[in-house]
Design an enzyme around this catalytic site. Structure first.
Site, PDB file in Angstrom:
ATOM      1  CD  GLU A 325      -2.188  -1.883   2.471  1.00 53.71           C
ATOM      2  OE1 GLU A 325      -2.697  -3.024   2.424  1.00 53.71           O
ATOM      3  OE2 GLU A 325      -1.866  -1.312   3.533  1.00 53.71           O
ATOM      4  CG  ASP A 479      -7.152  -5.469   9.960  1.00 49.89           C
ATOM      5  OD1 ASP A 479      -7.095  -4.358   9.410  1.00 49.89           O
ATOM      6  OD2 ASP A 479      -7.494  -6.505   9.373  1.00 49.89           O
TER       7      ASP A 479
END
Length: 497
Positions: A325, A479
């Protein structure tokens, strides 16, 4: 790596003295002059591994901040993850191995196979939208009925909420499309507003592969996963307005937002209008409440640019992202090292540092005159993590970055605490603060395993990860890392947003 280098240095010393040579090779002199050379020698003599030294340091140095969050609201993507062996499922679907090729959107089993092979060969994580509803449902049924298929809480928001809920003194609100199966699996401590409940679940298929696993001519260099879905509720961020509306009653001290990536691949017409509505909704959140944005895999550069430059990034306080990302963000915005097609092996710390600094300088509040709110980035890759903050806004970041690395080791191995026999150090012990001049040569001290450096008024915190040798599950690691990092972070009160 360090053991080989140490043995080479000692061997060179012995040979030099044996032949009476007064000089030693320059590289060896540089190595033995490192501040941690003595530590490494002591560790070798005591038969104590670097992994054990780092693990012990984590336990001694990771401390909760003085001011802890008591109420955190999380939204807006939630689903049920169906986890299966990628190769086994594709074989069950009568798909033969072939040549890998990336697809921004999946339209068929062939597209799925090619994209899976493309990322499996790189050992990289990816997530894609499957456009054909009926074809997806057939594949989903096959996955759910496959032997050893496992069902888990899924979606970045739900996974972050689950991690936060492991802290009993923390109240957690979750907004997202929560169906009956997901609701049943969620921690009892998590509050789900009635408007977030729906009659059916959204399913995401997660195709995992192991390090060294082969399919045809493709071999995975490391364990990872490929995720795909036909998820219209999360794809349109349909729970966002419900989420923002619920904040007034819940009164959170921190907001965690995820799910923007679900609109990627659905066409400019859909995401352009919906993103404007999303920004309008997010802007209604009180300015004194920090917002953390969790990013995920995307392929549309225009969409990423809209998130980064015009829309979302300037109005959030913190972001979390991985190496894929980060590089895509730089490519989309023509930032540093945008010419790099893909990372080769462990991402270079100097290049990563350059991109992180560029994000804060271009889209954050690195200057007091900036109107942007972004002051913190939590970057994670397999071998190491970097937390980077604008000075004066966040506290306890040394503990926060170590806490994120520790949970990555524990969760990947399926353990509550680090077992040094099951992990290995892959992070570099020496690296540079930048890929460009001027730059600083830095080293890691395993007994104090956070290396800190400054570039202007931005501070970088680097820590290694003790990588699980045989990971049980890779989904949700990012996460868990971001959630743990936030739990150990403290917003300094003298800098209102």
């Amino acid at each position: 790596m360090w053991r080989k280098a140490l043995v080479a240095a000692l061997l060179a010393l012995a040979v030099g003295y044996f032949y009476g040579s007064p000089e030693l090779p320059e590289q060896i002199l540089q190595y033995i002059s490192l501040p941690n050379f003595q530590t490494l020698s002591q560790n070798l003599n005591s038969q104590d591994s670097l992994e054990r030294v780092i693990s012990s340091a984590w336990e001694a140095l990771i401390t909760l901040p003085t001011r802890q969050w008591s109420r955190v609201a999380v939204g807006v993507n939630a689903c049920v993850d169906v986890v299966v062996s990628g190769v086994s499922l594709l074989q069950a679907l009568a798909v033969d191995p072939g040549i890998g090729q990336d697809h921004e959107v999946l339209h068929s089993k062939e597209d799925l196979k090619e994209a899976f092979i493309h990322y499996m060969g790189r050992g990289a994580a990816a997530e894609r939208f499957f456009s054909d509803r009926e074809a997806f449902q057939r594949i989903a049924r096959a996955a759910a009925e496959y032997p050893n298929a496992k069902f888990y809480v899924g979606g970045n928001a739900a996974l972050i909420a689950q991690k936060l809920a492991t802290y009993p003194d923390l109240m957690v609100l979750l907004c997202g499309p929560v169906g009956p199966k997901l609701h049943e699996m969620l921690d009892e401590q998590i509050i789900v507003p009635p408007d977030s409940l729906q009659e059916t679940d959204e399913f995401h298929l997660i195709l995992e592969y192991k390090a060294g696993e082969k399919w045809g001519s493709t071999q995975a260099p490391q364990a990872n996963r490929f995720i795909f879905s036909h998820d219209m509720s999360n794809g349109k961020m349909s729970s966002l307005e419900t989420f923002v509306a619920s904040l007034e009653e819940f009164q959170p001290e921190l907001v965690v937002l995820s799910g923007l990536h679900m609109m990627d691949g659905q066409g400019r017409e859909l995401w352009e209008e919906r993103l404007k509505e999303a920004v309008s909704a997010i802007s209604d959140i009180r300015r004194d409440i920090p917002i953390h944005l969790e990013l995920a895999s995307m392929t549309d550069k225009d969409y990423m640019n809209s998130i980064m430059q015009e829309q979302v990034m300037p109005i959030v306080s913190s972001i979390g992202l991985n190496e894929q990302e980060l590089l895509f963000l730089s490519q989309a915005g023509e930032g540093p090292h945008a010419e790099t097609v893909a990372w080769k092996g462990i991402p270079d710390v100097g290049r990563v540092s350059d991109i992180l600094l560029w994000i804060l300088e271009q889209h954050g509040r690195s200057e007091p005159s900036s109107e942007a709110d972004l002051t913190r980035i939590h970057f994670h890759t397999l071998a190491y993590h970097i937390l980077v903050t604008v000075d004066g806004y966040w506290g306890n970041q040394v503990a926060a970055v170590m806490a994120g690395a520790r949970v990555a080791s524990n969760q990947a191995c399926g353990l509550q605490s680090v077992d040094v026999s099951k992990v290995e150090l892959k992070a570099p012990l020496e690296f540079y603060s930048s890929h460009m001049e001027p730059r600083e040569q830095l080293s890691l001290n395993p007994a104090e395993p956070v290396t800190v450096w400054h570039r202007g008024n931005v501070t970088f915190y680097f820590t290694p990860v003790l990588v699980c040798k045989r990971p049980l599950r890779t989904v949700g690691l990012g996460d868990a890392i971001s959630a743990e990092g936030l739990l150990y972070s403290e917003l300094l009160p003298q800098q209102p947003f």
